[in-house]
Scaffold this active site. Structure first.
Site, PDB file in Angstrom:
ATOM      1  N   GLY A  50       1.729   7.486  -1.455  1.00  0.00           N
ATOM      2  CA  GLY A  50       0.546   7.324  -0.623  1.00  0.00           C
ATOM      3  C   GLY A  50       0.466   5.931  -0.029  1.00  0.00           C
ATOM      4  N   GLY A  54      -2.339   3.336   2.302  1.00  0.00           N
ATOM      5  CA  GLY A  54      -3.671   3.137   2.843  1.00  0.00           C
ATOM      6  C   GLY A  54      -3.684   1.870   3.665  1.00  0.00           C
ATOM      7  N   VAL A  56       0.938   3.247  -2.728  1.00  0.00           N
ATOM      8  CA  VAL A  56       0.998   3.732  -4.104  1.00  0.00           C
ATOM      9  C   VAL A  56       2.330   4.433  -4.317  1.00  0.00           C
ATOM     10  CG1 VAL A  56      -0.079   5.184  -5.867  1.00  0.00           C
ATOM     11  CG2 VAL A  56      -1.517   3.995  -4.178  1.00  0.00           C
ATOM     12  N   LYS A  99       0.105   0.781  -7.713  1.00  0.00           N
ATOM     13  CA  LYS A  99      -0.506   0.402  -6.441  1.00  0.00           C
ATOM     14  C   LYS A  99      -0.034  -1.008  -6.111  1.00  0.00           C
ATOM     15  CE  LYS A  99      -5.091   0.421  -4.302  1.00  0.00           C
ATOM     16  NZ  LYS A  99      -6.514   0.710  -4.582  1.00  0.00           N
ATOM     17  N   ASP A 157     -16.426   5.078  -1.465  1.00  0.00           N
ATOM     18  CA  ASP A 157     -15.334   5.672  -0.681  1.00  0.00           C
ATOM     19  C   ASP A 157     -14.933   7.020  -1.284  1.00  0.00           C
ATOM     20  OD1 ASP A 157     -13.575   5.773   1.470  1.00  0.00           O
ATOM     21  OD2 ASP A 157     -11.991   4.689   0.413  1.00  0.00           O
TER      22      ASP A 157
END
Length: 176
Positions: free
Chosen positions: A34, A36, A41, A54, A152
């Site tokens: 992932g 962002g 990640v 992360k 979030d």
């Protein structure tokens, strides 16, 4: 550039072997799972345990403060519906110094990924109810016990384990 913690804030390596100060620091990255705005990640492995790692930049003072706050909140959480923190440390990756935050891996991915895998078919009502009730339990814990607001909550930040546990992740914009 370092992210610094006061002595009482220093994130411990809670699952380190007795006498091993490095804890989860010999983690090896596998694939990126992932990305962002502020972090990527990766799936990682450390001493036979699969983990999420992360990787975050610490370029500005604002980055360092936000990261410190996220790590302090995450490491203070002890709830079945919040992703478990293991350790954090600075290490180079792709020729840049980055903060590595090692956490529990939620193998089934996010609710967003689950919905996408459904290919247009809705989740059944029981699955939706389970995700909502477990997410609410995690939020209730953050509010009542940690005096924090997630800020979030979205399907990409609601994570699932292979045994159907629901976990809130990405506390990066949480407020206390």
């Amino acid at each position: 550039v370092m992210v610094t913690f006061d002595a009482e804030e220093r994130p411990p390596a809670p699952h380190a072997d007795e006498g091993d100060e490095d804890g989860w620091r010999d983690v090896e990255l596998q694939e990126c799972i992932g990305t962002g705005s502020f972090a990527s990640v990766y799936r990682g492995i450390c001493r036979g345990v699969c983990v999420a790692v992360k990787l975050m930049t610490t370029d500005t003072e604002a980055d360092r403060i936000a990261i410190r706050d996220e790590v302090l909140l995450l490491r203070s959480c002890d709830h079945e519906n919040i992703v478990q923190y293991h350790d954090c440390f600075m290490r180079e990756h792709s020729l840049r110094p980055l903060l590595w935050v090692v956490m529990e891996l939620c193998e089934a991915g996010s609710v967003l990924g689950l919905v996408k895998r459904q290919r247009g078919q809705p989740l059944d009502e029981a699955a939706i109810a389970w995700v909502c009730s477990q997410s609410a339990a995690g939020l209730d814990y953050l509010h009542r016990e940690r005096h924090a607001i997630h800020r979030d909550v979205k399907s990409a930040n609601i994570l699932l384990t292979n045994d159907a546990q629901v976990k809130l992740g990405d506390l990066g914009v949480a407020a206390q």
